[in-house]
Design a protein around this motif. Structure first.
Motif, PDB file in Angstrom:
ATOM      1  N   ILE A  52       0.755  -1.099   0.029  1.00 44.59           N
ATOM      2  CA  ILE A  52       0.149   0.025   0.050  1.00 44.59           C
ATOM      3  C   ILE A  52       0.946   1.251  -0.048  1.00 44.59           C
ATOM      4  CG2 ILE A  52      -1.662   1.343   1.378  1.00 44.59           C
ATOM      5  CD1 ILE A  52      -3.012  -1.294   0.484  1.00 44.59           C
ATOM      6  N   GLY A  53       1.019   1.708  -1.174  1.00 38.22           N
ATOM      7  CA  GLY A  53       1.967   2.891  -1.252  1.00 38.22           C
ATOM      8  C   GLY A  53       3.437   2.609  -1.065  1.00 38.22           C
ATOM      9  N   GLU A  54       4.161   3.132   0.014  1.00 37.98           N
ATOM     10  CA  GLU A  54       5.644   2.745   0.115  1.00 37.98           C
ATOM     11  C   GLU A  54       5.696   1.693   1.282  1.00 37.98           C
ATOM     12  OE1 GLU A  54       8.174   4.289  -1.384  1.00 37.98           O
ATOM     13  OE2 GLU A  54       6.946   5.206  -2.712  1.00 37.98           O
ATOM     14  N   ALA A  55       4.506   1.417   1.760  1.00 34.40           N
ATOM     15  CA  ALA A  55       4.604   0.418   2.789  1.00 34.40           C
ATOM     16  C   ALA A  55       4.014  -0.992   2.654  1.00 34.40           C
ATOM     17  CB  ALA A  55       3.806   0.903   3.888  1.00 34.40           C
ATOM     18  N   VAL A  56       4.333  -2.031   3.337  1.00 32.44           N
ATOM     19  CA  VAL A  56       3.892  -3.283   2.946  1.00 32.44           C
ATOM     20  C   VAL A  56       2.934  -3.682   4.119  1.00 32.44           C
ATOM     21  CG1 VAL A  56       4.360  -5.776   2.700  1.00 32.44           C
ATOM     22  CG2 VAL A  56       5.930  -3.994   1.702  1.00 32.44           C
ATOM     23  N   VAL A  57       1.531  -4.097   3.861  1.00 31.57           N
ATOM     24  CA  VAL A  57       0.728  -4.315   5.015  1.00 31.57           C
ATOM     25  C   VAL A  57       0.564  -5.959   4.959  1.00 31.57           C
ATOM     26  CG1 VAL A  57      -1.619  -3.926   5.676  1.00 31.57           C
ATOM     27  CG2 VAL A  57      -0.493  -2.201   4.557  1.00 31.57           C
TER      28      VAL A  57
END
Length: 82
Positions: A52-57
Motif C-alpha cells: 500500500i503506497g510505500e509500505a507493506v501491509v
C-alpha cells in the motif's frame, strides 16, 4: 470469498477492479504464496500481504465480511501483523 472481493470489502482497495489488477500483477501474497488471480478463495486464518503506497501491509483474516461497510466494521475482520 475471493481475494479481490475481500480487499474491496476490507477497504484496502477503492474498487474491486483495482484489487483484481493487484492480484493479476502478482502484488498480493496469501500465506506466503504469490497470487495470480483475483478469484483465489480466501479462508479465515489466512495471512495476506500487499503493498500500500510505500509500505507493506500484512494481516490475518479473523472473519469474513458480509458487505463493504464502514471502516470500523472492516477493522473487526482482520488483525494487522507488524
Amino acid at each position: 470469498m475471493r481475494v479481490d472481493k475481500l480487499l474491496f470489502f476490507l477497504r484496502f482497495a477503492k474498487s474491486r477492479t483495482l484489487a483484481q489488477n493487484w492480484a493479476e500483477t502478482g502484488h498480493i501474497r496469501v500465506n506466503g504464496r504469490r497470487v495470480e488471480k483475483g478469484s483465489l478463495p480466501i479462508a479465515i486464518g489466512d495471512v495476506i500481504t500487499l503493498p500500500i503506497g510505500e509500505a507493506v501491509v500484512t494481516f490475518k483474516l479473523l472473519s469474513t465480511p458480509i458487505r463493504r461497510g464502514p471502516a470500523c466494521e472492516a477493522l473487526l475482520c482482520y488483525q494487522r501483523i507488524d
